[in-house]
Design an enzyme around this catalytic site. Structure first.
Site, PDB file in Angstrom:
ATOM      1  N   GLU A  95     -11.318  -2.031  -3.370  1.00 32.55           N
ATOM      2  CA  GLU A  95     -10.828  -3.228  -2.687  1.00 32.55           C
ATOM      3  C   GLU A  95     -11.235  -3.009  -1.226  1.00 32.55           C
ATOM      4  O   GLU A  95     -10.584  -2.243  -0.506  1.00 32.55           O
ATOM      5  CB  GLU A  95      -9.318  -3.370  -2.815  1.00 32.55           C
ATOM      6  N   ASP A 109      -6.915   0.524  -4.347  1.00 36.93           N
ATOM      7  CA  ASP A 109      -6.205  -0.442  -3.523  1.00 36.93           C
ATOM      8  C   ASP A 109      -6.445  -0.135  -2.043  1.00 36.93           C
ATOM      9  O   ASP A 109      -6.352   1.028  -1.623  1.00 36.93           O
ATOM     10  CB  ASP A 109      -4.709  -0.367  -3.855  1.00 36.93           C
TER      11      ASP A 109
END
Length: 743
Positions: free
Chosen positions: A419, A383
């Site tokens: 990401e 993330d």
């Protein structure tokens, strides 16, 4: 910056709010503590001197003045033991007789001086960053804050120490037995090019599944159940990407509104499986349950990828709670601003872990290796990975984090997905991560959404996305599978909502619909929300088929979101992070709807088609050049007139695109060294509302074409395949994809 006078004024007022007074030093320990060892970090049950069983405790706390180990019995009574051994900034000790199941935490003493980033407060019980299991729920009463949360002047509230004991209000770490050698496990080891990823939430996927026993729904055991695995194997996905399963906490602003953090992007324990997803217990049983889930998925040929959140923690900013790292060594773990009271926030969540610090880097890599070697997982999706790649300030692809991953003998061999952005300056890094990494390709998401809603000015960008995004990834030895192609993710509209809503409808989140993105690139097909208009409903079903077909036939690694293959809706909520209810849970009754069942069948058929044909799973980028005397290219683009596109055609407005994939020009060889040969295919994508005429290319491309997929049809297997002669003009229905085998 707070002035010296302001600081002195706060110090003078402080005693008035230390309601319970400072925590006294503990009495002499009631249990013996032997020196133990500084490694490994955490609590490790083992055999000590003279064959005595016990647990070694080791905690890195560089600036601390003292560390107390706190042991809790079944009634919650606390015994405090000082760790007196200090080796290389690690406090450690071996406690004889402490066995698996023992609950524990730490109190760390040191200077309280928030103006320089020092926030030690021994009144606060702290979770071991290396705890392998966590027992108890995080709530956020005032006692769990290191500062006086309700101090009248909020401008300086974080500088006023709160001396109330937090132990009754916070969960505890649990000593776990690590004896598991994984000899009976067989990892699928699916090559990247052959992967199909399925993003799911452990609780949301299983909570309403009628085939899973009620007591197992919402848990790791529920995901391991044959009824859950049967759906995954029927679809044909090769990997599940689990939304965060590290122990996480709920944010104060959600708890105040009667909500919880459902997605879990608020980690506080990087070694502990989230206890709320365990059916078997929370005093260590969750570890074994997670391992059994991984084994069950592996036995079905499915890899397990974890969505991990190493960019920030649940302790938020200076006004956040003191749960673990903030009280252990705030300056050592977090990035601070020049005004050291404040946190550098590249995540939008209040803090950012200081990955340049060796101990923070060690925490992250120790955690990653643990999940691979001891918990059996096959990879990670990071993330806000750009935040991890920052050196002192800027994103740096030579940063310590990326360098360590690249040389680590365990981590460099598992699947790594970035990401590739964060919320800080220069944080958007799509296409910039080094070899070994794949990336969520939001350029793919945007182009495909725009094409099917009729918002692309031309087809240049779509061409790149369909063929592996060579403009982003054809450098440094990267391959087409560096692109994880997705149209939807947990964050944003579901696929059904993408064709049902023009705008977000997040009222249930309690923020007056201000949260969530306004850039949805959606089209509601003529009516906002659910409707009884059968024409609109039929168009929406067709658009779902178009989107799924585009995704699963594109070069790169496709990622589906759980429930999109069933037409799951979140009622227009594009930020359902706090909706632990039917808004987010997968509705399995959709399988009773013929249209939804047909969509799931199409999805499975497309994935099977992908598995069967290597031309759809290329390991090298297309060259676009002819490799033989007949002029056949490995990739060719056609206009509706059946002629190859010119430079001018790429810049002209168009709603129709033909893409030819040659199965005889696939680079590489199979495992036995033979050339890889496949059928050739022609994909025709038409986003216009009206039917279009399309001339099928003649020799050398093909003599005939057989229709394999026609998204204008509700049922793909309703009739025998249609065969067209090359060179003839066919009608492509409005808003549809034709996928044809060339012969």
């Amino acid at each position: 910056m707070t002035s010296a006078a302001e600081k002195e004024a706060v110090e003078e007022e402080r005693p008035a709010v230390a309601a319970d007074g400072p925590v006294p030093h503990p009495s002499p320990p009631a249990v013996p503590v032997w020196p133990g060892a500084p490694t490994p970090l955490g609590a490790r049950f083992r055999t000590g001197p003279d064959g005595v069983a016990g647990t070694n405790f080791a905690l890195w706390a560089a600036g601390a003045e003292a560390v107390q180990l706190c042991l809790f019995d079944e009634r919650g009574r606390e015994t405090r033991v000082r760790l007196t051994e200090l080796t290389h900034e690690i406090w450690h000790g071996f406690v004889p007789g402490v066995r698996p199941g023992q609950r524990y935490g730490y109190r760390v003493e040191g200077r309280w001086d928030p103006w320089i980033g020092a926030r030690w407060n021994p009144a606060k019980l702290l979770l071991d960053p290396y705890a392998r299991a966590v027992d108890g729920e995080f709530s956020l009463p005032p006692e769990v804050y290191g500062h006086v949360r309700d101090w009248p002047d909020q401008q300086v509230a974080d500088t006023v120490r709160d001396d109330r004991d937090s132990a009754p209000f916070v969960p505890k770490g649990v000593v776990v037995d690590d004896d598991d050698d994984w000899e009976d496990d067989r990892r699928p080891k699916t090559p990247w090019a052959d992967s199909v990823i399925y993003e799911l939430h452990v609780r949301g996927f299983t909570k309403l599944h009628p085939g899973i026993p009620e007591e197992l729904r919402g848990t790791y055991a529920g995901l391991a159940h044959p009824a859950a695995i049967e759906h995954l194997t029927r679809l044909g996905v090769t990997a599940v990407e689990l939304l965060p399963v590290h122990q996480f906490a709920h944010e104060d602003h959600l708890l105040r509104r009667g909500l919880k953090n459902y997605w879990g992007y608020n980690s506080i324990g990087y070694f502990a499986p989230h206890a709320g997803y365990a059916a078997s217990g929370t005093t260590g049983q969750q570890v074994g349950e997670f391992k059994r889930m991984v084994r069950a998925l592996h036995a079905a040929g499915i890899e397990v990828i974890l969505d991990v959140v190493y960019n920030h923690t649940a302790e938020a900013g200076e006004l956040g709670p003191t749960l673990s790292l903030k009280g252990i060594d705030n300056r050592g773990y977090y990035r601070l601003q020049d005004d050291a009271r404040r946190y550098a926030d590249y995540t939008g969540c209040g803090n950012t872990l200081h990955v340049v610090q060796p101990q923070v880097l060690r925490l992250i890599t120790d955690s990653l290796r643990y999940w691979v070697t001891e918990m059996g997982v096959d990879g990670f999706r990071f993330d806000l990975a750009a935040a991890l790649a920052r050196s002192m300030h800027d994103v740096d692809m030579l940063s310590p984090f990326l360098a360590v991953i690249a040389q680590d003998p365990v981590l460099r061999r598992v699947k790594l997905i970035a990401e590739p952005w964060d919320v800080g300056s220069g944080g958007y890094q799509v296409g910039a991560f080094p070899p070994l990494w794949t990336e969520w390709n939001d350029r793919y998401r945007g182009a495909v959404r725009d094409f099917w809603r009729g918002a692309l000015p031309d087809v240049r960008d779509l061409g790149y996305r369909l063929s592996g995004s060579s403009d982003l990834y054809a450098w440094g030895g990267r391959r087409p599978y560096a692109s994880v192609n997705f149209i939807t993710a947990h964050d944003g509209f579901t696929l059904r909502d993408l064709v049902t809503y023009h705008g977000k409808h997040n009222e249930a989140n309690g923020e007056n619909n201000r949260d969530g993105s306004d850039d949805n690139r959606s089209w509601n097909c003529g009516a906002e929300g659910e409707t009884d208009d059968e024409g609109v409903r039929a168009l929406r079903r067709r658009q779902l088929r178009n989107l799924l077909t585009t995704l699963l036939l594109s070069t790169g690694v496709p990622m589906l979101v759980a429930g999109d293959e069933l037409g799951r809706t979140q009622r227009g909520n594009n930020n359902a992070y706090c909706q632990d209810n039917e808004i987010s849970w997968l509705d399995w009754e959709l399988l009773d709807d013929p249209g939804c069942r047909a969509l799931a069948d199409l999805t499975a058929r497309l994935i099977e088609l992908r598995h069967r044909h290597p031309v759809l799973r290329r390991r090298a980028f297309f060259s676009g050049r002819a490799h033989s005397a007949d002029g056949l290219r490995d990739l060719a683009w056609f206009t509706a007139h059946g002629v190859e596109m010119t430079e001018g055609d790429w810049y002209a407005p168009a709603a129709t695109l033909g893409m030819y994939l040659s199965g005889r020009d696939i680079p590489g060889r199979d495992e036995r060294g033979a050339a890889v040969l496949d059928d050739s295919f022609l994909a025709v994508l038409h986003a216009g509302a009206a039917p279009a005429r399309f001339v099928l290319p003649g020799p050398p491309w093909a003599e005939r074409y057989e229709v394999v997929v026609d998204t204008s049809r509700e049922e793909q297997a309703a009739a025998p395949a249609t065969v067209h002669t090359a060179g003839t003009e066919i009608t492509v229905p409005g808003r549809s994809v034709l996928f044809l085998k060339a012969g």
